[in-house]
Design a protein around this motif. Sequence first.
Motif, PDB file in Angstrom:
ATOM      1  N   LEU A  85      13.183  52.309 -42.633  1.00  0.00           N
ATOM      2  CA  LEU A  85      14.449  52.059 -41.940  1.00  0.00           C
ATOM      3  C   LEU A  85      14.249  51.974 -40.430  1.00  0.00           C
ATOM      4  O   LEU A  85      14.803  51.088 -39.767  1.00  0.00           O
ATOM      5  CB  LEU A  85      15.447  53.173 -42.273  1.00  0.00           C
ATOM      6  CG  LEU A  85      15.970  53.229 -43.705  1.00  0.00           C
ATOM      7  CD1 LEU A  85      16.853  54.447 -43.905  1.00  0.00           C
ATOM      8  CD2 LEU A  85      16.747  51.955 -44.048  1.00  0.00           C
ATOM      9  N   LEU A  86      13.448  52.896 -39.890  1.00  0.00           N
ATOM     10  CA  LEU A  86      13.185  52.871 -38.445  1.00  0.00           C
ATOM     11  C   LEU A  86      12.365  51.644 -38.059  1.00  0.00           C
ATOM     12  O   LEU A  86      12.622  51.029 -37.015  1.00  0.00           O
ATOM     13  CB  LEU A  86      12.455  54.155 -38.030  1.00  0.00           C
ATOM     14  CG  LEU A  86      13.254  55.454 -38.144  1.00  0.00           C
ATOM     15  CD1 LEU A  86      12.379  56.644 -37.796  1.00  0.00           C
ATOM     16  CD2 LEU A  86      14.477  55.420 -37.231  1.00  0.00           C
ATOM     17  N   ALA A  87      11.390  51.287 -38.877  1.00  0.00           N
ATOM     18  CA  ALA A  87      10.567  50.119 -38.565  1.00  0.00           C
ATOM     19  C   ALA A  87      11.389  48.839 -38.579  1.00  0.00           C
ATOM     20  O   ALA A  87      11.102  47.901 -37.823  1.00  0.00           O
ATOM     21  CB  ALA A  87       9.421  50.017 -39.571  1.00  0.00           C
ATOM     22  N   GLU A  88      12.418  48.799 -39.392  1.00  0.00           N
ATOM     23  CA  GLU A  88      13.275  47.615 -39.446  1.00  0.00           C
ATOM     24  C   GLU A  88      14.212  47.542 -38.250  1.00  0.00           C
ATOM     25  O   GLU A  88      14.497  46.450 -37.740  1.00  0.00           O
ATOM     26  CB  GLU A  88      14.090  47.644 -40.748  1.00  0.00           C
ATOM     27  CG  GLU A  88      15.055  46.477 -40.884  1.00  0.00           C
ATOM     28  CD  GLU A  88      15.945  46.616 -42.096  1.00  0.00           C
ATOM     29  OE1 GLU A  88      16.845  45.780 -42.260  1.00  0.00           O
ATOM     30  OE2 GLU A  88      15.742  47.579 -42.882  1.00  0.00           O
ATOM     31  N   ARG A  89      14.691  48.681 -37.768  1.00  0.00           N
ATOM     32  CA  ARG A  89      15.702  48.698 -36.707  1.00  0.00           C
ATOM     33  C   ARG A  89      15.119  48.765 -35.299  1.00  0.00           C
ATOM     34  O   ARG A  89      15.728  48.250 -34.360  1.00  0.00           O
ATOM     35  CB  ARG A  89      16.627  49.899 -36.912  1.00  0.00           C
ATOM     36  CG  ARG A  89      17.389  49.926 -38.225  1.00  0.00           C
ATOM     37  CD  ARG A  89      18.461  48.852 -38.278  1.00  0.00           C
ATOM     38  NE  ARG A  89      19.341  49.039 -39.422  1.00  0.00           N
ATOM     39  CZ  ARG A  89      20.531  49.629 -39.360  1.00  0.00           C
ATOM     40  NH1 ARG A  89      20.979  50.091 -38.206  1.00  0.00           N
ATOM     41  NH2 ARG A  89      21.273  49.751 -40.444  1.00  0.00           N
ATOM     42  N   ILE A  90      13.973  49.427 -35.123  1.00  0.00           N
ATOM     43  CA  ILE A  90      13.434  49.655 -33.776  1.00  0.00           C
ATOM     44  C   ILE A  90      13.181  48.352 -33.015  1.00  0.00           C
ATOM     45  O   ILE A  90      13.500  48.269 -31.814  1.00  0.00           O
ATOM     46  CB  ILE A  90      12.166  50.524 -33.850  1.00  0.00           C
ATOM     47  CG1 ILE A  90      12.539  51.976 -34.112  1.00  0.00           C
ATOM     48  CG2 ILE A  90      11.357  50.428 -32.556  1.00  0.00           C
ATOM     49  CD1 ILE A  90      11.358  52.911 -34.233  1.00  0.00           C
ATOM     50  N   PRO A  91      12.599  47.297 -33.614  1.00  0.00           N
ATOM     51  CA  PRO A  91      12.387  46.064 -32.836  1.00  0.00           C
ATOM     52  C   PRO A  91      13.667  45.495 -32.237  1.00  0.00           C
ATOM     53  O   PRO A  91      13.651  44.980 -31.113  1.00  0.00           O
ATOM     54  CB  PRO A  91      11.771  45.106 -33.867  1.00  0.00           C
ATOM     55  CG  PRO A  91      11.114  45.999 -34.868  1.00  0.00           C
ATOM     56  CD  PRO A  91      12.003  47.195 -34.968  1.00  0.00           C
ATOM     57  N   TRP A  92      14.777  45.602 -32.956  1.00  0.00           N
ATOM     58  CA  TRP A  92      16.037  45.081 -32.419  1.00  0.00           C
ATOM     59  C   TRP A  92      16.540  45.933 -31.264  1.00  0.00           C
ATOM     60  O   TRP A  92      17.055  45.412 -30.265  1.00  0.00           O
ATOM     61  CB  TRP A  92      17.082  45.023 -33.530  1.00  0.00           C
ATOM     62  CG  TRP A  92      16.752  44.048 -34.600  1.00  0.00           C
ATOM     63  CD1 TRP A  92      16.165  44.302 -35.799  1.00  0.00           C
ATOM     64  CD2 TRP A  92      16.953  42.632 -34.558  1.00  0.00           C
ATOM     65  NE1 TRP A  92      15.990  43.147 -36.518  1.00  0.00           N
ATOM     66  CE2 TRP A  92      16.471  42.102 -35.780  1.00  0.00           C
ATOM     67  CE3 TRP A  92      17.502  41.765 -33.613  1.00  0.00           C
ATOM     68  CZ2 TRP A  92      16.534  40.744 -36.073  1.00  0.00           C
ATOM     69  CZ3 TRP A  92      17.557  40.404 -33.901  1.00  0.00           C
ATOM     70  CH2 TRP A  92      17.072  39.909 -35.114  1.00  0.00           C
ATOM     71  N   SER A  93      16.379  47.248 -31.376  1.00  0.00           N
ATOM     72  CA  SER A  93      16.770  48.120 -30.264  1.00  0.00           C
ATOM     73  C   SER A  93      15.869  47.928 -29.053  1.00  0.00           C
ATOM     74  O   SER A  93      16.329  47.932 -27.904  1.00  0.00           O
ATOM     75  CB  SER A  93      16.743  49.592 -30.709  1.00  0.00           C
ATOM     76  OG  SER A  93      17.698  49.839 -31.717  1.00  0.00           O
ATOM     77  N   MET A  94      14.574  47.760 -29.298  1.00  0.00           N
ATOM     78  CA  MET A  94      13.657  47.517 -28.192  1.00  0.00           C
ATOM     79  C   MET A  94      13.962  46.195 -27.501  1.00  0.00           C
ATOM     80  O   MET A  94      13.763  46.055 -26.287  1.00  0.00           O
ATOM     81  CB  MET A  94      12.217  47.528 -28.697  1.00  0.00           C
ATOM     82  CG  MET A  94      11.720  48.887 -29.150  1.00  0.00           C
ATOM     83  SD  MET A  94      11.736  50.109 -27.822  1.00  0.00           S
ATOM     84  CE  MET A  94      10.504  49.415 -26.733  1.00  0.00           C
ATOM     85  N   LEU A  95      14.444  45.226 -28.258  1.00  0.00           N
ATOM     86  CA  LEU A  95      14.784  43.930 -27.667  1.00  0.00           C
ATOM     87  C   LEU A  95      15.820  44.085 -26.566  1.00  0.00           C
ATOM     88  O   LEU A  95      15.615  43.646 -25.430  1.00  0.00           O
ATOM     89  CB  LEU A  95      15.298  42.989 -28.762  1.00  0.00           C
ATOM     90  CG  LEU A  95      15.873  41.648 -28.281  1.00  0.00           C
ATOM     91  CD1 LEU A  95      14.764  40.768 -27.731  1.00  0.00           C
ATOM     92  CD2 LEU A  95      16.614  40.941 -29.410  1.00  0.00           C
TER      93      LEU A  95
END
Length: 319
Positions: A85-95
């Motif tokens: 779940l974190l691996a899926e969401r973190i890239p979008w937050s980092m963007l």
Amino acid sequence: MTLTFVLYRMMPGGPTEALRNVILQQQMGTGNTIDPARVERLVAQYTNLQSDAPMYKQYIQYMSSVFLEQDLGESLYEDASVTSLLAERIPWSMLISVYAMVIGYTVSIVLGAVMAFKEKSRFDSISSIVVIGLNSTPYYVAGILLIFFFSIRNEIFPTGGRVGLGVEEGFNILFMQSIAYHAALPVLSMSILGLGTALTMRGNAVRVLGEDYLRVAKLRGLRNSRIATQYVGRNAILPMYTQFMIGIAGVLSSSVIVEQIFSYPGVGLLVYDAIQVRNYPVLMGSLIVFTLVTIVAILIADLTYGFIDPRISSGGTDE
């Protein structure tokens, strides 16, 4: 991790009670008659946490799984691991976080340097008032105002989401445009966090302006633009390097409220939803990620500061 583990479980209620309240609210919204037995069956079906176990047993089990097995556990309400779940969401937050930091700090550095060059002028006074006002405005208030003016009244940007409906995901122009279109307001809202750096940059630049080597540079007849960039800006920005690295974690953690306001499905919204239903594994996993980002950023700043400012490596000697 220990303190947070205890604090999460000291919150009123628990996963079972939170899920029971969600089911009751859903049944009340449909107007159907509430069946307590059915509610309890649903709670037992969807809750896979041994909440009846003593806290110390839960603590030992969780710490051993994290440190010995590198396993953050399973989400209570999704059939997925916390890591996935974190691996899926973190890239979008980092963007949105990285772009917000880059924009905020770039504007602050340029604005602070110009304010220092025009010290005690009308531009300096007005800019200082504007920066103080923006820095005092919470980013979530700015987000609400941006939605009101640019999404509701003028319908320039969408009110939420990260990609438009019907847009095919992949490496294509429409998908990239849709991502930028939906991330514009969250990035602009979070950029306000970095505007306070303009005052720091101004203070550093003002101190640098009084150094002897600047007087020598002016006597040599160097252009003002070269003095501003290579002499003033380069030295004034050095103390802000550590602040910039630490700010990476600050912006990432601040996305919890921003993503909830803009309905942006990143790790911040994941944490917010986890708080609502007491999803302890997701909360603890997110805490570990935020903590690791902070520690790594500070470590990188400590190890690389000597390369950026050679005076630190020399041990502070005059030579």
